[in-house]
Design a protein around this motif. Structure first.
Motif, short mmCIF file in Angstrom:
data_model
loop_
_atom_site.label_atom_id
_atom_site.label_comp_id
_atom_site.label_asym_id
_atom_site.label_seq_id
_atom_site.Cartn_x
_atom_site.Cartn_y
_atom_site.Cartn_z
N TYR A 146 8.85 -21.10 19.90
CA TYR A 146 7.37 -21.29 19.25
C TYR A 146 6.53 -19.79 18.67
N SER B 31 8.47 -24.02 14.98
CA SER B 31 6.65 -23.60 15.05
C SER B 31 5.93 -22.26 14.21
N PHE C 14 1.86 -28.74 16.08
CA PHE C 14 3.62 -28.44 14.80
C PHE C 14 3.29 -28.37 13.82
N SER D 234 5.81 -26.68 11.01
CA SER D 234 7.36 -25.64 10.62
C SER D 234 6.64 -24.58 10.28
#
Ligand SMILES: *[C@@H]1O[C@H](CO)[C@@H](O)[C@H](O)[C@H]1NC(C)=O
Ligand SMILES: *[C@@H]1O[C@H](CO)[C@@H](O)[C@H](O)[C@H]1NC(C)=O
Ligand SMILES: *[C@@H]1O[C@H](CO)[C@@H](O)[C@H](O)[C@H]1NC(C)=O
Length: 318
Positions: free
Chosen positions: A202, A263, A271, A273
């Motif tokens: 993240y 993410s 989320f 990408s």
């Protein structure tokens, strides 16, 4: 603008746009503030980023190899680490995968078209949502699954990256193209191992790595093409000597997949990408492309010491 950084991203944008429109000149935004190519922001909404919109020496570009002038006097690239292993922090910036080396050891690159020694300041990894796309530069109209960029500043003339990025001969970026194949580059394997990459799932996740051998990123033998361009991120400063390594690296499809699972957002948000956040191609116009391979003898001329990385003065062996 200190307060803008704490606003949610879209509100900060609106604020910049409003400032720009009202005054035609706003305080210089921090390039580390929010922006994204995915949302088609080309920099023209912030006066201090106007080069992104009007600059004529912009990057990335599509490199037609047959346009590259062969320069037999280009020396080989040299890497200096003082004999020490590299360490630093792998970081999900929300836009890229970034590796930020620790202040020590200093890693230098010189040689090739570079007249000064340049210090490594960041390794950046860009990649696509599907194989064969995601690199910023293209070779002969062809993209690659990923591009690794080693970003350096001229340490002989400037004290830090931000001063260098605004100044002549300030920056040098080495670019490596990456294909998805059955094998994997051993340096990238360290970054992309399951143990490592899942720690930066993240935005703002960071993970410390050590004992890295940067020379293992380089192919055994390679040529390069060089041109004068810009940062591919705001403020798009036109102070970059780009050096594109002409032999692609490999990573496995599993490693590629693990990248696409990173993410752009913190865990509390949806989320999205990290893939596909490279800058679109910019016109090369009539800028020169210079290469160290003789296109008339592509294979014969790429075996000598000029086509190897020289590490701390000595040609490297593995
Ligand atoms: C990097 O370059 C600087 C300036 O040329 C030099 O002083 C320094 O020793 C170099 N660092 C290494 C590790 O070789
Ligand atoms: C970078 O160098 C410039 C000029 O030498 C200096 O004014 C500035 O404070 C430095 N910035 C950082 C972040 O150290
Ligand atoms: C990458 O993979 C291709 C296809 O498997 C192979 O031909 C090539 O030699 C590999 N490149 C490197 C640098 O290992």
């Amino acid at each position: 603008m200190g307060g803008a950084a704490r606003l949610s991203a879209p509100r900060a944008l609106v604020l910049w746009a409003a400032l720009g429109a009202a005054a035609h000149i706003g305080p210089a935004p921090d390039p580390e503030d929010w922006w994204s190519y995915k949302d088609n922001l080309q920099g023209n909404f912030v006066p201090a980023w106007s080069l992104c919109a009007v600059g004529k020496r912009q990057s990335p570009v599509d490199v037609e190899l047959k346009r590259a002038l062969y320069d037999p006097f280009l020396p080989p690239l040299r890497l200096s680490t003082g004999g020490e292993k590299l360490r630093g922090t792998l970081y999900n910036t929300g836009r890229h995968v970034s590796f930020l080396p620790a202040p020590r050891p200093v890693v230098n690159v010189s040689g090739g078209p570079l007249l000064y020694s340049h210090r490594l300041s960041e390794l950046r990894l860009l990649f696509g949502a599907r194989d064969g796309a995601g690199s910023e530069h293209q070779i002969n109209h062809q993209g690659f699954s990923a591009e690794v960029q080693l970003i350096h500043f001229n340490q002989e003339l400037y004290g830090n990256l931000s001063a260098a990025s605004r100044s002549p001969n300030g920056l040098a970026i080495l670019s490596f193209f990456v294909n998805v194949a059955g094998s994997s580059n051993s340096f990238l394997s360290r970054l992309l191992s399951r143990d490592t990459i899942t720690r930066i799932s993240y935005k703002n996740d960071a993970y410390f790595l050590q004992d890295l051998s940067l020379e293992l990123l380089f192919p055994e033998s390679f040529g390069f093409v060089t041109y004068q361009g810009s940062l591919s991120t705001p403020p798009c400063s036109e102070t970059v000597t780009w050096i594109l390594i002409d032999r692609a690296l490999n990573i496995t499809s599993l490693q590629m997949h693990s990248l696409r699972l990173l993410s752009q957002n913190p865990p509390s948000q949806i989320f999205q990408s990290l893939s596909g956040n490279g800058r679109p191609l910019q016109p090369l116009a009539h800028r020169a492309l210079r290469g160290n391979r003789d296109p008339r003898h592509p294979e014969r001329r790429c075996r000598g010491p000029n086509y190897r990385l020289h590490v701390d003065g000595a040609p490297h062996g593995r």
